[in-house]
Design a protein around this motif. Sequence first.
Motif, PDB file in Angstrom:
ATOM      1  N   UNK A  24     -19.097  28.254 -12.899  1.00  0.00           N
ATOM      2  CA  UNK A  24     -18.100  27.991 -11.866  1.00  0.00           C
ATOM      3  C   UNK A  24     -17.704  26.526 -11.957  1.00  0.00           C
ATOM      4  N   UNK A  25     -16.418  26.256 -12.060  1.00  0.00           N
ATOM      5  CA  UNK A  25     -15.947  24.877 -12.188  1.00  0.00           C
ATOM      6  C   UNK A  25     -15.656  24.314 -10.804  1.00  0.00           C
ATOM      7  N   UNK A  26     -16.505  23.391 -10.384  1.00  0.00           N
ATOM      8  CA  UNK A  26     -16.310  22.666  -9.129  1.00  0.00           C
ATOM      9  C   UNK A  26     -15.758  21.291  -9.487  1.00  0.00           C
ATOM     10  N   UNK A  57     -12.271  20.540  -0.005  1.00  0.00           N
ATOM     11  CA  UNK A  57     -12.898  21.687   0.659  1.00  0.00           C
ATOM     12  C   UNK A  57     -13.100  22.842  -0.319  1.00  0.00           C
ATOM     13  N   UNK A  58     -12.111  23.085  -1.165  1.00  0.00           N
ATOM     14  CA  UNK A  58     -12.198  24.223  -2.080  1.00  0.00           C
ATOM     15  C   UNK A  58     -13.290  24.019  -3.120  1.00  0.00           C
ATOM     16  N   UNK A  59     -13.438  22.798  -3.608  1.00  0.00           N
ATOM     17  CA  UNK A  59     -14.439  22.558  -4.638  1.00  0.00           C
ATOM     18  C   UNK A  59     -15.851  22.557  -4.052  1.00  0.00           C
ATOM     19  N   UNK A  60     -15.989  22.119  -2.799  1.00  0.00           N
ATOM     20  CA  UNK A  60     -17.279  22.255  -2.130  1.00  0.00           C
ATOM     21  C   UNK A  60     -17.600  23.731  -1.926  1.00  0.00           C
ATOM     22  N   UNK A  61     -16.575  24.520  -1.572  1.00  0.00           N
ATOM     23  CA  UNK A  61     -16.766  25.951  -1.407  1.00  0.00           C
ATOM     24  C   UNK A  61     -17.145  26.627  -2.710  1.00  0.00           C
ATOM     25  N   UNK A  62     -16.504  26.223  -3.804  1.00  0.00           N
ATOM     26  CA  UNK A  62     -16.817  26.811  -5.109  1.00  0.00           C
ATOM     27  C   UNK A  62     -18.258  26.505  -5.498  1.00  0.00           C
ATOM     28  N   UNK A  63     -18.702  25.293  -5.211  1.00  0.00           N
ATOM     29  CA  UNK A  63     -20.080  24.925  -5.536  1.00  0.00           C
ATOM     30  C   UNK A  63     -21.077  25.807  -4.781  1.00  0.00           C
ATOM     31  N   UNK A  64     -20.872  25.970  -3.494  1.00  0.00           N
ATOM     32  CA  UNK A  64     -21.834  26.739  -2.708  1.00  0.00           C
ATOM     33  C   UNK A  64     -21.745  28.229  -3.008  1.00  0.00           C
ATOM     34  N   UNK A 102     -21.265  29.309  -6.017  1.00  0.00           N
ATOM     35  CA  UNK A 102     -22.097  29.390  -7.220  1.00  0.00           C
ATOM     36  C   UNK A 102     -23.574  29.404  -6.851  1.00  0.00           C
ATOM     37  N   UNK A 103     -23.959  28.587  -5.863  1.00  0.00           N
ATOM     38  CA  UNK A 103     -25.357  28.548  -5.442  1.00  0.00           C
ATOM     39  C   UNK A 103     -25.813  29.907  -4.909  1.00  0.00           C
ATOM     40  N   UNK A 153     -28.802  37.271 -15.081  1.00  0.00           N
ATOM     41  CA  UNK A 153     -27.562  36.499 -15.229  1.00  0.00           C
ATOM     42  C   UNK A 153     -27.792  35.088 -14.710  1.00  0.00           C
ATOM     43  N   UNK A 154     -27.456  34.090 -15.515  1.00  0.00           N
ATOM     44  CA  UNK A 154     -27.553  32.690 -15.096  1.00  0.00           C
ATOM     45  C   UNK A 154     -26.198  32.220 -14.588  1.00  0.00           C
ATOM     46  N   UNK A 155     -26.207  31.411 -13.546  1.00  0.00           N
ATOM     47  CA  UNK A 155     -24.979  30.871 -12.956  1.00  0.00           C
ATOM     48  C   UNK A 155     -25.057  29.354 -12.958  1.00  0.00           C
ATOM     49  N   UNK A 156     -24.036  28.725 -13.534  1.00  0.00           N
ATOM     50  CA  UNK A 156     -23.958  27.277 -13.554  1.00  0.00           C
ATOM     51  C   UNK A 156     -22.788  26.793 -12.731  1.00  0.00           C
TER      52      UNK A 156
END
Length: 300
Positions: A135-137, A153-160, A162-163, A174-177
């Motif tokens: 996932x590209x944050x 806001x969107x990139x913080x959302x993308x990060x979480x 992915x978490x 499956x690994x998630x980065x």
Amino acid sequence: MSRSEDQVVLITGGARGIGAEVAKSLAARGAKVVITDLDETALAETAATIGDNALAVVADVCDLAAMQAAADTTLERFGRIDVVVANAGIASYGSVMAVDPAAFKRVLDINVLGVFHTARATVPALVDSQGYLLVVSSLAAFAAAPGLAAYNASKAGAEHFANALRLELAHQGVDVGCAHMSWIDTPLVRDAKKDLSSFQDMIKKMPYPLSRTTSVDACVKAFVKGIEKRRRHVYCPGWVRGVGLNRNVVNSAAGSKPVLKFVPDLLPRMDAEVAALGRSTSARNLANAENPAAVTDPKD
């Protein structure tokens, strides 16, 4: 033998910029790449440059059915999906009180819902292949910038996102980065610099090293290495990791002081420039929003 050899990789936002260059690099290492985007012309050009190991699929990440069709087409062509890079993303310009609400919403739709749609369509295939999803944050998930609230806001959302996805898929192999980059010399950043002198000034006035712009080539190398090693985090440049570890300090009253000094002058100038442009996003993004099949000018 490259770890990418014979891997099937699906990349969203693959017509230009980081997505296109990562596709080229992985294909050169023996991977089969499927690139999706809204810009059919630029997408076809990138696929043609790569050659037989590339498949171009016009698809809107905001449309789950379209992303499912892209995943199905990939499986029909190559029989598997080993890696997915949820890379598609845009930005809007202007303060919260001045930005076009439709542009603000579209940033969230592409940068957050687009990641969800990409994952929803491809995770079953990744479970089958014991694959990897990146996932590209952005650095913007750690350190906010005035006039870019939707992007932050969107990139913080993308990060979480992915978490959470990492926790859900670990037991299925499956690994998630998650990738975090500073300002990269991509069409997104170049478009903003071209449109707004205030955006250029903001980058220059950010405290070091937040004011630095990194090459696409350096970013691609970090992505390819992260993909091949199935890394939990990908940072470009490496110092971005430190910002992430110290995000509470960066966003504290003391950490915000350097930015607060230039906001009273810069933000009104940005809003005035946005008003003069008559749009809160790049011309390329606006054309795609108004007509998903539009052929835009790929001035990369």
